[in-house]
Write an enzyme that holds these catalytic residues in place. Structure first.
Site, PDB file in Angstrom:
ATOM      1  N   THR A 103       0.801  -1.115  -0.142  1.00 55.27           N
ATOM      2  CA  THR A 103      -0.080   0.075  -0.033  1.00 55.27           C
ATOM      3  C   THR A 103       1.174   1.130  -0.072  1.00 55.27           C
ATOM      4  O   THR A 103       1.767   1.521   1.012  1.00 55.27           O
ATOM      5  CB  THR A 103      -0.683   0.215   1.346  1.00 55.27           C
ATOM      6  OG1 THR A 103       0.292   0.290   2.521  1.00 55.27           O
ATOM      7  CG2 THR A 103      -2.116  -0.942   1.333  1.00 55.27           C
ATOM      8  N   SER A 143       5.797   9.507   9.591  1.00 61.11           N
ATOM      9  CA  SER A 143       4.626   9.486   8.424  1.00 61.11           C
ATOM     10  C   SER A 143       5.415   9.001   7.312  1.00 61.11           C
ATOM     11  O   SER A 143       6.004   9.527   6.983  1.00 61.11           O
ATOM     12  CB  SER A 143       3.704   9.650   9.048  1.00 61.11           C
ATOM     13  OG  SER A 143       3.766  11.818   8.054  1.00 61.11           O
ATOM     14  N   LYS A 144       3.940   8.155   6.676  1.00 62.47           N
ATOM     15  CA  LYS A 144       4.343   8.151   5.139  1.00 62.47           C
ATOM     16  C   LYS A 144       4.141   9.869   5.179  1.00 62.47           C
ATOM     17  O   LYS A 144       4.415   9.436   4.016  1.00 62.47           O
ATOM     18  CB  LYS A 144       3.830   7.186   4.510  1.00 62.47           C
ATOM     19  CG  LYS A 144       3.571   5.949   4.936  1.00 62.47           C
ATOM     20  CD  LYS A 144       2.648   5.033   3.849  1.00 62.47           C
ATOM     21  CE  LYS A 144       2.857   3.784   4.351  1.00 62.47           C
ATOM     22  NZ  LYS A 144       1.883   2.743   3.944  1.00 62.47           N
ATOM     23  N   ARG A 145       3.678  10.801   5.622  1.00 63.11           N
ATOM     24  CA  ARG A 145       3.452  11.690   5.028  1.00 63.11           C
ATOM     25  C   ARG A 145       4.592  13.000   4.970  1.00 63.11           C
ATOM     26  O   ARG A 145       4.697  14.359   4.506  1.00 63.11           O
ATOM     27  CB  ARG A 145       2.112  12.467   5.541  1.00 63.11           C
ATOM     28  CG  ARG A 145       0.440  11.998   5.254  1.00 63.11           C
ATOM     29  CD  ARG A 145      -0.214  12.518   6.038  1.00 63.11           C
ATOM     30  NE  ARG A 145      -0.142  12.536   7.069  1.00 63.11           N
ATOM     31  CZ  ARG A 145      -0.898  11.757   8.152  1.00 63.11           C
ATOM     32  NH1 ARG A 145      -1.444  10.633   7.367  1.00 63.11           N
ATOM     33  NH2 ARG A 145      -0.319  11.133   9.233  1.00 63.11           N
TER      34      ARG A 145
END
Length: 494
Positions: free
Chosen positions: A14, A259-261
């Site tokens: 993902t 985080s992925k952000r």
């Protein structure tokens, strides 16, 4: 080691691979290589709504790019496949049937709204807000009545009423009280298995001996211990309980969990920016581990040789992009000119600085320029700005242009006069070598005009390279050649 070590890396496909995720893969790979064990790569893709082929391909690419080869897994195979959970549905259905038959599970008919309402009441009353066991002891008649209403049911696991303690490989003894580990869902109402079922099931069936994973999964370990025990009693897997080690968080700016952000979290960012696999892997290894003796520069093989789980630090590790970049620069300077040239070319062609493929004479010039820029580079992509001037105006290459800000600052009336003097001194040169160019310019600009070196050579640098910051000036002019160098000096004074 008294047992054959089997570790696994099991990401979900993902989104873009995350550097924290790759740090986990790296530690598992290093432990397998250090112990002579097996590194299993498994894809946890049971969430069809979020999983993607693009992310799956990116995961395989990221591991290969970093140099982390796997012994079992996608495109490699092995004795315990398939290694994609989306292809193991029959296995999970068989396991859940055995758990049902042995009385380890029960149907739960609680709606989302009912669960939320009871959690809120528990919070207000100061009680634990986890699942309250509402459906745990339903009679067959009560369960049938819920079905008659048309209520769907999930499948929950019956947690034993006990505290859970284990000796974590990173954190030492860890204990969770029974009240903090309520019954949990194994299968959705539509029959799809959840991570809570498939992850321990695959670990049991694949003979995983050591589970090294992120600290964020620490609270799920009691559930896995309980399920492993149940799986052993129904004959699924070897019955051996894996050892758990929870790796420290990777923190970003402001000491917040990466985080992925976060821009620095994406693996693709580092590849596109021109980080070397050796450099990024070296830095990721330092996020919670070191070989000791203040050593911070090492290869993958050196890491594997030194890696001990006992040396992993339980404290959060902060991702320092400046340090990561500095280590990458150190790795760039270990490469020989031919290797570095080969690695730079894709960044130059992607930026349009060179045609794809470059001509042989262009590669020859680039090869000669590499020693001039390697000491100044921290990422491969920086080569675009450093050597682009050498190929400008050639077929298939961009036009040569001056940086407008640099030109405005240095090509004033004094700068133009400096360029005219430089051009006049260079036109009379019989040979076009670095030494001759430097001698001529120093004689004309420093001795003749009385300028300081910085004032003397700044305008020449902008006229020749287009920028105030460039590779060494005299060497650059030799590579550029007499005709093109004189033409640029003339153009800048026009």
């Amino acid at each position: 080691m008294t047992e054959a070590v089997r570790v696994r890396f099991c990401p979900s496909p993902t989104g873009d691979p995350h550097v924290g995720m790759l740090r986990t893969a790296l530690f598992n790979w290093a432990y397998a290589r250090h112990t002579g064990g097996t590194f299993v790569f498994r894809i946890e893709d049971t969430d069809a709504a979020r999983d993607s082929q693009e992310s799956y391909d990116a995961l395989l690419h990221s591991l290969r790019w970093l140099g982390l080869d796997w012994d079992e897994g996608p495109e490699v195979g092995g004795d315990y496949g398939p290694y994609r959970q989306s292809e193991r549905g029959d296995i999970y259905r068989d396991v859940i049937a055995k758990l049902d038959e042995a009385g380890y599970t029960y149907p739960c008919f609680c709606t989302t709204e009912e669960l939320a309402e009871r959690r809120e009441i528990a919070r207000k009353e100061g009680r634990n807000s986890g699942y309250d066991g509402h459906c745990r002891d339903l009679t067959p008649e009560e369960a049938e009545a819920y079905r008659a209403e048309g209520r769907p049911s999930v499948t929950r696991f019956r947690m034993p009423d006990q505290d859970w303690t284990w000796d974590d490989l990173v954190r030492g003894e860890v204990t969770f009280g029974a009240e903090h580990v309520p019954d949990f869902v194994l299968v959705r109402a539509n029959g799809d298995p959840l991570y809570t079922l498939v992850n321990p099931t695959d670990d049991a069936l694949m003979g995983i001996t050591h589970v090294l994973r992120g600290e964020d999964l620490l609270s799920s370990t009691p559930r896995q211990l309980a399920l492993h025990g149940a799986l052993a009693r129904i004959g699924v897997g070897s019955g051996e309980m894996p050892k758990f080690g929870h790796l420290p968080y990777v923190m970003g700016e402001g000491n917040k969990k990466l985080s992925k952000r976060d821009p620095e979290a994406s693996f693709s960012h580092y590849e596109k920016a021109g980080f070397l696999p050796e450099g990024l892997a070296n830095y990721l290894a330092l996020l919670g581990w070191s070989p000791g003796n203040d050593v911070e520069f090492f290869s993958l093989l050196q890491m594997a040789d030194a890696f001990e789980i006992s040396n992993v630090n339980a404290n959060p590790a902060r991702f320092d992009i400046k340090k990561c970049t500095a280590i990458n620069g150190d790795w760039i300077r270990t490469l020989d000119a031919d290797d570095l040239t080969t690695r730079i070319v894709p960044y130059l062609t992607d930026a349009g600085v060179l045609p794809a493929p470059p001509a042989e004479d262009q590669l020859k010039v680039l090869r000669a320029a590499v020693p001039l820029i390697s000491e100044r580079m921290e990422t491969l992509s920086q080569a675009v700005g450093m050597v682009g001037f050498l190929f400008a105006d050639e077929p298939g290459c961009p036009r040569f242009e001056l940086d407008p800000d640099d030109a405005a600052k240095l090509l004033d009336d004094q700068g133009i006069a400096t360029l005219e003097a430089a051009r006049s001194s260079l036109e009379s040169l019989e040979s076009w070598t670095t030494e001759d160019i430097e001698f001529a310019l120093r004689r004309a600009l420093i001795d003749g005009l009385g300028l300081k070196p910085r004032v003397a050579f700044g305008p020449v640098r902008v006229a020749i390279t287009g920028r105030r910051v460039s590779p060494p000036l005299f060497e650059s002019m030799e590579l550029l050649g007499r005709e093109r160098s004189l033409a640029r000096l003339a153009s800048a004074t026009a």
